[in-house]
Design an enzyme around this catalytic site. Structure first.
Site, PDB file in Angstrom:
ATOM      1  N   GLY A  87      41.706  37.571  43.434  1.00  0.00           N
ATOM      2  CA  GLY A  87      41.921  38.239  44.299  1.00  0.00           C
ATOM      3  C   GLY A  87      41.349  37.789  45.788  1.00  0.00           C
ATOM      4  N   SER A  88      40.785  38.556  46.677  1.00  0.00           N
ATOM      5  CA  SER A  88      40.738  38.268  48.085  1.00  0.00           C
ATOM      6  C   SER A  88      39.894  36.830  48.229  1.00  0.00           C
ATOM      7  CB  SER A  88      40.393  39.245  49.013  1.00  0.00           C
ATOM      8  OG  SER A  88      41.377  40.449  48.898  1.00  0.00           O
ATOM      9  N   VAL A  89      39.133  36.707  47.451  1.00  0.00           N
ATOM     10  CA  VAL A  89      38.166  35.453  47.542  1.00  0.00           C
ATOM     11  C   VAL A  89      38.984  34.185  47.650  1.00  0.00           C
ATOM     12  CG1 VAL A  89      35.963  36.131  46.815  1.00  0.00           C
ATOM     13  CG2 VAL A  89      37.782  35.387  45.122  1.00  0.00           C
ATOM     14  N   SER A 103      35.976  40.604  47.952  1.00  0.00           N
ATOM     15  CA  SER A 103      37.134  40.616  47.096  1.00  0.00           C
ATOM     16  C   SER A 103      37.254  41.759  46.192  1.00  0.00           C
ATOM     17  CB  SER A 103      37.419  39.465  46.024  1.00  0.00           C
ATOM     18  OG  SER A 103      38.639  39.548  45.270  1.00  0.00           O
TER      19      SER A 103
END
Length: 263
Positions: free
Chosen positions: A6-8, A200
């Site tokens: 995800g967003s990491v 994330s």
């Protein structure tokens, strides 16, 4: 075990874009006011953002902004950086059953695969692989081996440069904005010391295909932000109630880091 990060993954994609000189810190991307139809799919942001510079794409964690940025980098270059960061190989810690990551060849990526890779979907890594990638940023772009026990005699493992020092420093400063400015990681702040990090909230893949309603919430952060000495990575599998990494995992990071500093 493997999970889609995800967003990491976004700061790593941004670092690749900066290194390839397809963007700089202030390059603007139109984030479609929170909803973008691309390749017969819809990409959404939590916020309704219009134009954002690259550093604010990281600060506010815009899926649309980083998807467009990933398309600028392209599948071949993005895959090359993911490989250099070790996403297709085992970290090598002495644990049984370590997974080596799931990373398809770039020739198998279509436009949506490239866009989704920008916000950490379509490939899977372990927490150890993610930790090593973030340590690469903290070590000014040099990927170093992970060791299980701190010892005066460290193993003579191979190190490799992935990002130039200035690129790594730029991205680390963006991670400081995530926590210390008005980003998604404000719940990780610690009084009296600067913190950098990334939140994330990743949807979990459904065994039947696509994505279900369960999530993985995570936060990775450093202290102090200017010259990191400690890193903590927290992942919460299928959190109940709220599922956002900035709400679920960032406070856990703060508690663990405060106790670590006190120790």
């Amino acid at each position: 075990d493997l999970f889609e990060p995800g967003s990491v993954a976004k700061p790593l994609v941004v670092a690749a874009a900066l290194q390839e000189e397809v963007v700089d810190r202030e390059t603007l991307f139109f984030c479609e006011n929170g909803k973008w139809s691309y390749a017969s799919e819809t990409i959404r942001d939590v916020g309704s953002y219009a134009w954002l510079p690259v550093h604010k794409i990281v600060r506010y964690s815009s899926n649309i902004g980083v998807a467009k940025l990933a398309l600028e980098v392209g599948p071949d270059s993005l895959h090359r950086y993911f490989t250099a960061l070790g996403f297709a190989e085992k970290v090598g810690l002495p644990f049984m059953g370590e997974a080596k990551g799931l990373l398809r060849l770039p020739g198998e990526w279509d436009g949506m695969d490239t866009a989704a890779a920008g916000f950490g979907q379509g490939f899977a890594i372990s927490m150890a692989q993610l930790a090593r990638a973030y340590l690469c940023l903290a070590n000014e772009g040099v990927l170093k081996p992970l060791v299980l026990v701190s010892d005066p005699v460290l193993p003579q493992a191979q190190e490799r440069r992935v990002f130039e020092p200035e690129i790594a420093r730029q991205v680390m400063d963006m991670l400081r904005e995530v926590v210390e400015e008005d980003g998604t990681g404000t719940r990780a702040r610690i009084d009296g010391i600067t913190v950098s990090g990334k939140t994330s909230t990743a949807q979990k893949a459904d065994p039947e295909g696509g994505y279900g309603d369960e999530h993985v919430a995570s936060f990775v952060g450093f202290v102090p932000a200017e010259e990191p000495k400690y890193m903590v990575l927290v992942m919460v599998d299928e959190p109940k109630g709220t599922h956002y990494g900035g709400v679920v995992a960032a406070p856990a990071f703060k508690e663990i880091m405060v106790k670590t500093l006190a120790y």
